[in-house]
Design a protein around this motif. Structure first.
Motif, PDB file in Angstrom:
ATOM      1  N   ALA A   1      38.778  35.287  30.978  1.00 52.98           N
ATOM      2  CA  ALA A   1      39.338  35.796  32.225  1.00 52.98           C
ATOM      3  C   ALA A   1      38.422  35.410  33.370  1.00 52.98           C
ATOM      4  O   ALA A   1      37.198  35.444  33.228  1.00 52.98           O
ATOM      5  CB  ALA A   1      39.474  37.314  32.163  1.00 52.98           C
ATOM      6  N   ALA A   2      39.026  35.050  34.507  1.00 52.90           N
ATOM      7  CA  ALA A   2      38.239  34.775  35.706  1.00 52.90           C
ATOM      8  C   ALA A   2      37.445  36.029  36.040  1.00 52.90           C
ATOM      9  O   ALA A   2      37.964  37.140  35.991  1.00 52.90           O
ATOM     10  CB  ALA A   2      39.161  34.400  36.856  1.00 52.90           C
ATOM     11  N   GLY A   3      36.180  35.890  36.315  1.00 59.98           N
ATOM     12  CA  GLY A   3      35.320  37.025  36.605  1.00 59.98           C
ATOM     13  C   GLY A   3      34.726  37.662  35.368  1.00 59.98           C
ATOM     14  O   GLY A   3      33.889  38.543  35.459  1.00 59.98           O
ATOM     15  N   GLY A   4      35.189  37.225  34.186  1.00 67.41           N
ATOM     16  CA  GLY A   4      34.600  37.679  32.942  1.00 67.41           C
ATOM     17  C   GLY A   4      35.145  38.966  32.350  1.00 67.41           C
ATOM     18  O   GLY A   4      34.904  39.263  31.194  1.00 67.41           O
ATOM     19  N   THR A   5      35.891  39.754  33.117  1.00 66.20           N
ATOM     20  CA  THR A   5      36.393  41.024  32.617  1.00 66.20           C
ATOM     21  C   THR A   5      37.873  40.915  32.282  1.00 66.20           C
ATOM     22  O   THR A   5      38.682  40.569  33.137  1.00 66.20           O
ATOM     23  CB  THR A   5      36.192  42.149  33.655  1.00 66.20           C
ATOM     24  N   VAL A   6      38.203  41.222  31.030  1.00 68.67           N
ATOM     25  CA  VAL A   6      39.595  41.204  30.592  1.00 68.67           C
ATOM     26  C   VAL A   6      40.184  42.592  30.849  1.00 68.67           C
ATOM     27  O   VAL A   6      39.694  43.586  30.301  1.00 68.67           O
ATOM     28  CB  VAL A   6      39.707  40.857  29.091  1.00 68.67           C
ATOM     29  N   PRO A   7      41.230  42.681  31.699  1.00 64.09           N
ATOM     30  CA  PRO A   7      41.853  43.982  31.943  1.00 64.09           C
ATOM     31  C   PRO A   7      42.375  44.592  30.633  1.00 64.09           C
ATOM     32  O   PRO A   7      42.879  43.884  29.757  1.00 64.09           O
ATOM     33  CB  PRO A   7      43.010  43.653  32.893  1.00 64.09           C
ATOM     34  N   GLY A   8      42.247  45.893  30.504  1.00 63.16           N
ATOM     35  CA  GLY A   8      42.674  46.580  29.294  1.00 63.16           C
ATOM     36  C   GLY A   8      44.118  46.313  28.928  1.00 63.16           C
ATOM     37  O   GLY A   8      44.445  46.133  27.752  1.00 63.16           O
ATOM     38  N   VAL A   9      44.989  46.282  29.929  1.00 66.75           N
ATOM     39  CA  VAL A   9      46.406  46.027  29.650  1.00 66.75           C
ATOM     40  C   VAL A   9      46.589  44.643  29.026  1.00 66.75           C
ATOM     41  O   VAL A   9      47.427  44.457  28.151  1.00 66.75           O
ATOM     42  CB  VAL A   9      47.281  46.213  30.922  1.00 66.75           C
ATOM     43  N   CYS A  10      45.785  43.686  29.440  1.00 62.75           N
ATOM     44  CA  CYS A  10      45.880  42.320  28.907  1.00 62.75           C
ATOM     45  C   CYS A  10      45.389  42.265  27.463  1.00 62.75           C
ATOM     46  O   CYS A  10      45.988  41.584  26.631  1.00 62.75           O
ATOM     47  CB  CYS A  10      45.088  41.352  29.776  1.00 62.75           C
TER      48      CYS A  10
END
Length: 85
Positions: free
Chosen positions: A50-59
């Motif tokens: 993910a851009a920015g390194g953080t994968v959103p929980g919903v994803c």
């Protein structure tokens, strides 16, 4: 039921297509499918980029759901390198 064999890029594309249906997952640019030993399947998602390194929980949840469904239908093609022949 016999599973259909798919390459890692094919499985990655299927999962990315699922993620593209959610606006919150626009930052996901790549999925990596790797060979594994599991009782129900021979592949897993080893990385979500993910851009920015953080994968959103919903994803992450959408990815997990897609993987469960895809594992029921597909196994990973185990590619043999020329030097292994």
């Amino acid at each position: 039921m016999t599973k259909t064999l798919k390459t890692a890029p094919e499985l990655e594309r299927y999962i990315l297509n699922e993620l593209r249906n959610c606006a919150a997952c626009n930052s996901i640019s790549a999925i990596t499918v790797s060979l594994t030993t599991r009782p129900d399947s021979n592949w897993e998602v080893s990385h979500i980029h993910a851009a920015g390194g953080t994968v959103p929980g919903v994803c992450a949840a959408i990815c997990d759901d897609a993987v469960v469904r895809l594992r029921e239908r597909y196994d990973l093609v185990v590619e043999i390198e020329p030097e292994e022949l």
